[in-house]
Design a protein around this motif. Structure first.
Motif, PDB file in Angstrom:
ATOM      1  N   VAL A  55       0.795  -1.230   0.000  1.00 17.89           N
ATOM      2  CA  VAL A  55       0.000   0.000   0.000  1.00 17.89           C
ATOM      3  C   VAL A  55       0.828   1.281   0.000  1.00 17.89           C
ATOM      4  CG1 VAL A  55      -1.894  -1.181   1.191  1.00 17.89           C
ATOM      5  CG2 VAL A  55      -0.245   0.143   2.520  1.00 17.89           C
ATOM      6  N   TYR A  56       2.102   1.226   0.456  1.00 18.91           N
ATOM      7  CA  TYR A  56       2.846   2.467   0.624  1.00 18.91           C
ATOM      8  C   TYR A  56       2.970   3.214  -0.699  1.00 18.91           C
ATOM      9  CZ  TYR A  56       6.284   5.883   2.104  1.00 18.91           C
ATOM     10  OH  TYR A  56       6.907   7.059   2.397  1.00 18.91           O
ATOM     11  N   SER A  57       2.523   4.448  -0.690  1.00 20.80           N
ATOM     12  CA  SER A  57       2.639   5.341  -1.836  1.00 20.80           C
ATOM     13  C   SER A  57       1.738   4.939  -3.013  1.00 20.80           C
ATOM     14  CB  SER A  57       4.104   5.415  -2.297  1.00 20.80           C
ATOM     15  OG  SER A  57       4.263   6.472  -3.163  1.00 20.80           O
ATOM     16  N   ASN A  58       1.341   3.659  -3.080  1.00 21.34           N
ATOM     17  CA  ASN A  58       0.409   3.248  -4.119  1.00 21.34           C
ATOM     18  C   ASN A  58      -1.014   3.628  -3.724  1.00 21.34           C
ATOM     19  OD1 ASN A  58       2.451   2.061  -5.655  1.00 21.34           O
ATOM     20  ND2 ASN A  58       2.325   0.172  -4.444  1.00 21.34           N
ATOM     21  N   ILE A  59      -1.405   3.192  -2.517  1.00 22.32           N
ATOM     22  CA  ILE A  59      -2.774   3.435  -2.061  1.00 22.32           C
ATOM     23  C   ILE A  59      -2.801   4.561  -1.023  1.00 22.32           C
ATOM     24  CG2 ILE A  59      -4.732   2.427  -0.843  1.00 22.32           C
ATOM     25  CD1 ILE A  59      -4.032  -0.248  -2.145  1.00 22.32           C
ATOM     26  N   PHE A  60      -1.874   4.492  -0.055  1.00 23.05           N
ATOM     27  CA  PHE A  60      -1.860   5.493   1.011  1.00 23.05           C
ATOM     28  C   PHE A  60      -0.664   6.432   0.862  1.00 23.05           C
ATOM     29  CE2 PHE A  60      -4.225   2.063   3.259  1.00 23.05           C
ATOM     30  CZ  PHE A  60      -5.355   2.799   3.565  1.00 23.05           C
ATOM     31  N   GLU A  61      -0.902   7.684   1.272  1.00 22.10           N
ATOM     32  CA  GLU A  61       0.185   8.662   1.273  1.00 22.10           C
ATOM     33  C   GLU A  61       0.206   9.396   2.603  1.00 22.10           C
ATOM     34  OE1 GLU A  61       0.340  10.311  -3.202  1.00 22.10           O
ATOM     35  OE2 GLU A  61      -1.559  10.600  -2.164  1.00 22.10           O
ATOM     36  N   GLY A  62       1.387   9.865   2.965  1.00 21.95           N
ATOM     37  CA  GLY A  62       1.533  10.645   4.184  1.00 21.95           C
ATOM     38  C   GLY A  62       1.810  12.098   3.845  1.00 21.95           C
TER      39      GLY A  62
END
Lengths: 495, 282
Positions: A55-62
């Motif tokens: 999910v990192y950077s593909n689905i969720f972002e900070g």
């Protein structure tokens, strides 16, 4: 019977057509294999790196994000101001960001996410990242003001972690099976035990993904991994589990082999509270009994960089301390005799599944045997390892790779599974956290590396390499693994 | 005179000779490994890893540079020891149970023993063996227990089946009339008459034991490193088959040849010991 045959014919024609369809669409679709399947898809409530890998950077972002080279760049925060005393961060958010369910992303979502992560009952695996936050205030829909209780030089770095991504209160309930984020890809389907599918987010606020869709496939067995790549069932394999097969892929023009660096310090983790390993002389003897190069050659087929402390060699603040624990069996024997174990002793060596541990364990056992230390090897599955070693602290020695970035701080936690308790080191980490000056931080980090190296807390073996095998036509995969992630947003097929 | 003719008949049986020779080779290698192996199997020599078979390493070296021929020798010892003890355990417990069941045929003891056997038989043996070693930890001893447990009902059944038909024979009646009790009759008259059958069954179970040991150590539940075992050699070789096939071929061949040898020997023994076949020949 004839009816059955007709059905079969129709089915096979259909299969053929869909097969052709896949072949034609190959330029905008990617199947990426990895070894471990995530337990669920909420990166903010579990330590499992496999979640971030999907999910990192593909689905969720900070608010901020890691780039492939490990640098931290703006994410959902377009820009920020830091007050002179280093206590107040004012973030200006990107305008027009929407979650995949259509709801807007604004300052209240940021406050919700950070407050949820740092709350008392939070199940976030990296709560320490948020420990210094005193208050998160919504100034206006596009401005968030975060106040820290003391200055924290790595705050922007902390916010880039997968554990600090922005989630929405509207979709938090089903986040584990239906993750709704702001990223360039939306979640489509998860066939448990097999694959996760994602598709391009047409309403993405930033530069859209080049791929139309992507599939993460989970193949845990190294032999099956080799077969899947060779047969081109998968387009790429991130973190290929069998280093011995890499030369074959490299020699095959169909594939490219990318060997990047990771944040994975592979260590002979030592129970600092279990006699006789609580004796620093014994730990030093173990350190000198180990031949790192033999382990790298024998277990990893040459992949890996020797380390002498718990720090990534590609980090500018790294100090080469391998000299403290050079291979010297005679010295190891002398140290054992000094410590009162001239005849050696017996301890346990518990090994999790990866080949660096299983093979490395056999090599280390042989090297320790040569100086008189006997080890009882037991091979554990991950669940057993977490239970017995990580939580139960029932072990003498174990081999594991610590893949979190900048994790030297674990040595300041006396309750951590290897149970290193040194007040000086703990004070040093406190000072480090309160220091924002880059030069000063480097000095402190180097001092920290030296302390744990000279205390021989653990046996420092090598920095894990990150091998990716991919179709030669794929461009844009991350070479290194600054955090556990397979960022597909910039990946595309060249013709 | 009778003895020599038995040996001659034995040597005429092709199965027995080939099987016996193969089995003897591995037993010999296993015994020899106690006093001599070409190289020490616990010493790693990573600089000389993955060598093809050559003059100094007859079967080549593995991924840690260990001599494969030496590992096969010590591995034979592991396999034979585990299988032998497991079959011994099966015989030691299974035969008395079978005799007792036959002696009390039809009564509750018989029922109890045989239904217990059925219960063990109902489970796939390797799965239970994996369960046992997973619960009690992986070691050679637990592998022996796990394989041994599944040998108990095999021997109990064979013993009971053969003994049942004997209990109605005249010589048993004569023994009864002479006042011998059930236990004595079972030991002195029944057991010697079912021994042939048990020896044949023992050979077959022994070969199955070798297979089971290889299977358990293949999944990491047999003898633990650094003790070499054929199954683990196979498992270790798995990812290297494409560039170093001898790593998998050699332990694979060792397993095949041992099991083949024992099975052939078992067949040969059955032919030799079965009075009907023996009489038909002479």
């Amino acid at each position: 019977m004839s009816n059955f045959k007709t059905k079969l014919a129709v089915a096979s024609v259909a299969a053929l057509i869909s097969g052709l369809g896949v072949a034609n669409a190959a330029n905008s679709d990617l199947t990426l294999a990895m070894q471990l399947e995530p337990p669920h898809l909420d990166p903010t409530s579990a330590a499992a790196g496999a979640i971030d890998s999907v999910v990192y950077s593909n689905i969720f972002e900070g608010l901020t994000r890691f780039m492939a080279d490990g640098s931290v760049v703006p994410g959902l925060a377009a820009s920020w101001n830091i007050s002179g005393d280093g206590l107040t961060y004012t973030f200006s958010l990107q305008d027009g960001v929407k979650f995949h369910d259509g709801t807007g992303m604004d300052a209240s979502d940021v406050a919700f996410s950070l407050d949820r992560a740092r709350a008392e009952e939070s199940t976030n695996a990296q709560k320490a990242l948020f420990a210094g936050i005193a208050d998160v205030a919504v100034v206006d829909p596009l401005t968030v003001k975060i106040t820290l209780s003391e200055p924290n030089g790595s705050f922007l770095f902390n916010l880039a972690w997968g554990d600090a991504v922005i989630v929405a209160p509207e979709s938090i309930k089903n986040i584990k099976t239906n993750p709704v984020g702001t990223g360039a890809f939306t979640f489509v389907d998860w066939v448990q035990g097999d694959k996760i599918e994602i598709a391009r987010n047409p309403d993405y606020w930033g530069e859209p993904a080049k791929l139309e869709s992507a599939t993460f496939k989970f193949i845990s067995d190294p032999t099956a991994a080799f077969a899947a790549v060779m047969a081109e069932d998968v387009d790429a394999f991130a973190g290929f589990p069998a280093p011995e097969n890499l030369p074959q892929f490299a020699a095959d023009p169909r594939f490219q082999v990318i060997v990047g660096s990771t944040e994975g310090e592979t260590i002979l983790s030592t129970n600092n509270k279990m006699p006789p390993l609580d004796n620093v002389k014994v730990r030093q003897a173990i350190a000198h009994a180990i031949d790192r190069q033999a382990i790298i050659d024998g277990a990893m087929f040459g992949l890996g960089t020797p380390i002498g402390t718990h720090f990534a060699p590609h980090n500018p603040a790294y100090v080469d301390l391998t000299g403290n624990s050079n291979y010297d069996p005679a010295k190891a024997k002398a140290l054992l005799a000094e410590a009162g174990f001239a005849d050696g002793f017996t301890t346990t060596l518990k090994l999790p599944p990866p080949s660096y541990a299983r093979r490395g364990g056999e090599i280390i056992a042989a090297q320790l045997r040569a100086v008189g230390i006997k080890t009882e090897i037991s091979n554990l599955e991950w669940a057993q390892w977490l239970e017995q070693v990580f939580r139960g602290k029932d072990f003498g020695l174990t081999i594991v790779s610590h893949t979190e970035p900048m994790d030297i701080g674990i040595y300041a936690r006396p309750e951590y599974y290897f149970q290193y308790d040194n007040p000086d080191f703990q004070a040093l980490m406190k000072t480090l956290n309160a220091t924002t000056d880059a030069g000063e931080r480097t000095k402190l980090l180097q001092k920290a590396q030296t302390i744990i190296s000279e205390d021989y807390v653990n046996g420092y073996l090598f920095e894990l390499a990150y091998p990716t095998v991919a179709n030669a036509k794929i461009v844009g995969l991350w070479e290194n693994a600054p955090t556990q992630a397979n960022d597909l947003t910039a990946v595309y097929w060249k013709d | 005179m009778e003895r020599t003719s038995a040996i001659v008949t034995a040597l005429r049986s092709r199965n027995f000779v080939i099987g016996g020779a193969l089995s003897l080779i591995f037993v010999f290698l296993a015994l020899l490994s106690f006093i001599w192996t070409p190289y020490d199997v616990t010493t790693l020599d990573i600089a000389h890893k993955l060598q093809r078979p050559n003059l100094s390493h007859w079967f080549g070296t593995d991924h840690f540079g260990r001599d494969i021929f030496s590992m096969i020798m010590v591995g034979a010892r592991t396999s034979i020891a585990v299988a032998l003890l497991a079959v011994g355990m099966g015989m030691g417990l299974g035969i008395p149970l079978g005799l007792a069941a036959a002696a009390s045929q039809g009564r509750w003891l018989d029922e109890f023993i045989m239904r217990g056997n059925d219960l063990i038989f109902a489970f796939p043996s390797l799965v239970i063996a994996i369960l046992i070693t997973a619960v009690f930890g992986a070691s050679a001893v637990n592998a022996i227990v796990a394989i041994g447990i599944f040998n108990i009902p095999v021997f109990a059944r064979v013993t009971r089946g053969a003994a049942l038909s004997l209990w109605s024979r005249e010589f048993i009646l004569a023994a009864r009339v002479a006042g011998k009790n059930t236990a004595r009759i079972s030991l002195e008259h029944i057991l010697p008459n079912v021994a042939n059958l048990l020896i044949v069954q023992g050979t077959i179970q022994f070969s199955l034991g070798i297979l089971a040991e290889a299977g358990l150590s293949y999944v990491g539940l047999g003898a633990q490193p650094p003790t070499p075992s054929w199954g683990r050699m196979l498992a270790d070789a798995q990812t290297m088959v494409s560039f170093a096939p001898h790593l998998a071929l050699i332990p694979g061949m060792a397993i095949i040849l041992t099991v083949l040898g024992l099975n052939l020997m078992g067949d040969g023994l059955r032919d030799l010991l079965d009075p009907r076949i023996r009489n038909a020949r002479s």
